[in-house]
Design a protein around this motif. Sequence first.
Motif, short mmCIF file in Angstrom:
data_model
loop_
_atom_site.label_atom_id
_atom_site.label_comp_id
_atom_site.label_asym_id
_atom_site.label_seq_id
_atom_site.Cartn_x
_atom_site.Cartn_y
_atom_site.Cartn_z
N GLU A 18 47.30 21.76 56.97
CA GLU A 18 46.51 22.97 57.14
C GLU A 18 46.68 23.92 55.95
OE1 GLU A 18 47.66 24.56 60.93
OE2 GLU A 18 46.72 22.92 62.03
N MET A 19 47.89 24.01 55.42
CA MET A 19 48.11 24.85 54.25
C MET A 19 47.33 24.31 53.05
SD MET A 19 50.14 27.52 54.61
CE MET A 19 50.76 27.78 52.98
N GLU A 20 47.35 23.00 52.88
CA GLU A 20 46.62 22.39 51.77
C GLU A 20 45.11 22.58 51.94
OE1 GLU A 20 46.38 18.26 49.18
OE2 GLU A 20 47.50 18.27 51.06
N LEU A 21 44.62 22.47 53.17
CA LEU A 21 43.20 22.69 53.43
C LEU A 21 42.79 24.12 53.12
CD1 LEU A 21 42.70 20.64 56.73
CD2 LEU A 21 41.75 20.12 54.48
N LEU A 22 43.64 25.07 53.45
CA LEU A 22 43.37 26.48 53.14
C LEU A 22 43.26 26.67 51.63
CD1 LEU A 22 43.10 29.45 54.00
CD2 LEU A 22 45.61 29.57 53.96
N PHE A 23 44.19 26.08 50.90
CA PHE A 23 44.17 26.15 49.44
C PHE A 23 42.89 25.53 48.88
CE2 PHE A 23 44.93 23.98 45.40
CZ PHE A 23 45.25 25.05 44.60
N LYS A 24 42.56 24.31 49.33
CA LYS A 24 41.39 23.60 48.82
C LYS A 24 40.10 24.32 49.17
CE LYS A 24 43.37 18.97 48.59
NZ LYS A 24 43.32 17.60 49.14
N ALA A 25 40.03 24.90 50.37
CA ALA A 25 38.83 25.64 50.77
C ALA A 25 38.61 26.82 49.83
CB ALA A 25 38.96 26.13 52.22
N ASN A 26 39.68 27.51 49.48
CA ASN A 26 39.56 28.65 48.58
C ASN A 26 39.22 28.21 47.16
OD1 ASN A 26 40.12 31.43 49.83
ND2 ASN A 26 41.49 30.02 50.89
N MET A 27 39.68 27.04 46.75
CA MET A 27 39.28 26.51 45.45
C MET A 27 37.77 26.24 45.44
SD MET A 27 41.72 26.26 43.17
CE MET A 27 41.06 25.05 42.01
N LYS A 28 37.25 25.62 46.50
CA LYS A 28 35.82 25.33 46.59
C LYS A 28 35.00 26.61 46.57
CE LYS A 28 35.83 20.89 48.91
NZ LYS A 28 35.38 20.10 50.07
N ILE A 29 35.42 27.59 47.35
CA ILE A 29 34.70 28.86 47.41
C ILE A 29 34.67 29.50 46.03
CG2 ILE A 29 34.76 31.21 48.33
CD1 ILE A 29 35.92 29.91 50.94
N THR A 30 35.78 29.45 45.33
CA THR A 30 35.84 30.01 43.97
C THR A 30 34.86 29.28 43.06
OG1 THR A 30 38.14 30.65 44.30
CG2 THR A 30 37.35 30.56 42.03
N ASP A 31 34.81 27.96 43.15
CA ASP A 31 33.86 27.18 42.34
C ASP A 31 32.42 27.51 42.67
OD1 ASP A 31 35.61 25.85 40.68
OD2 ASP A 31 35.72 24.05 41.92
N TRP A 32 32.13 27.76 43.94
CA TRP A 32 30.77 28.11 44.34
C TRP A 32 30.40 29.50 43.80
CZ3 TRP A 32 31.89 26.78 50.11
CH2 TRP A 32 31.83 25.39 50.28
N ASP A 33 31.33 30.43 43.95
CA ASP A 33 31.05 31.83 43.56
C ASP A 33 31.10 32.05 42.05
OD1 ASP A 33 30.77 32.37 46.24
OD2 ASP A 33 32.69 33.42 46.45
N GLU A 41 43.40 28.28 36.41
CA GLU A 41 43.67 29.71 36.61
C GLU A 41 43.41 30.10 38.06
OE1 GLU A 41 42.28 34.14 35.06
OE2 GLU A 41 41.30 32.37 34.23
N ALA A 42 42.30 29.62 38.61
CA ALA A 42 41.98 29.91 40.01
C ALA A 42 43.08 29.40 40.94
CB ALA A 42 40.64 29.30 40.38
N ALA A 43 43.55 28.20 40.69
CA ALA A 43 44.61 27.61 41.52
C ALA A 43 45.87 28.47 41.48
CB ALA A 43 44.91 26.19 41.05
N LYS A 44 46.24 28.93 40.30
CA LYS A 44 47.44 29.75 40.18
C LYS A 44 47.28 31.07 40.92
CE LYS A 44 48.86 27.81 35.75
NZ LYS A 44 48.94 28.03 34.30
N ILE A 45 46.10 31.68 40.83
CA ILE A 45 45.86 32.95 41.53
C ILE A 45 45.89 32.74 43.04
CG2 ILE A 45 44.16 34.77 41.96
CD1 ILE A 45 43.31 34.41 38.96
N ILE A 46 45.25 31.67 43.51
CA ILE A 46 45.27 31.38 44.94
C ILE A 46 46.69 31.13 45.42
CG2 ILE A 46 44.53 29.72 46.71
CD1 ILE A 46 41.91 29.44 45.00
N LEU A 47 47.46 30.37 44.66
CA LEU A 47 48.86 30.13 45.04
C LEU A 47 49.63 31.43 45.11
CD1 LEU A 47 49.79 26.93 43.00
CD2 LEU A 47 49.57 27.15 45.48
N ASN A 48 49.40 32.33 44.18
CA ASN A 48 50.08 33.63 44.22
C ASN A 48 49.70 34.42 45.46
OD1 ASN A 48 51.56 33.31 41.86
ND2 ASN A 48 49.97 34.20 40.57
N ILE A 49 48.43 34.38 45.84
CA ILE A 49 47.98 35.07 47.05
C ILE A 49 48.65 34.48 48.28
CG2 ILE A 49 45.99 35.51 48.54
CD1 ILE A 49 44.31 35.64 45.89
N LEU A 50 48.66 33.15 48.36
CA LEU A 50 49.30 32.48 49.50
C LEU A 50 50.78 32.80 49.56
CD1 LEU A 50 47.53 29.00 49.35
CD2 LEU A 50 47.12 30.83 51.01
#
Length: 69
Positions: A18-33, A41-50
């Motif tokens: 579930e944690m990995e899915l949360l991370f991947k979902a946010n990566m996809k949303i970032t790619d869409w937006d 860079e996006a991955a590092k920022i998401i990891l920092n938020i998590l």
Amino acid sequence: MDAIQKELESRKSEIKTEMELLFKANMKITDWDVPEADDNEAAKIILNILQETLDEIKVNVLDGKYDYY
């Protein structure tokens, strides 16, 4: 091993997934937006938020917020 440890150990894989899915979902949303986004860079920022959120939850646990959840 007590009952709580046994229960959570049986769900450890599910929690990690579930944690990995949360991370991947946010990566996809970032790619869409932001199609031109730097994925690393996006991955590092998401990891920092998590991590920030986990740190906040940890403080709440230590403060007893979930003692009678």
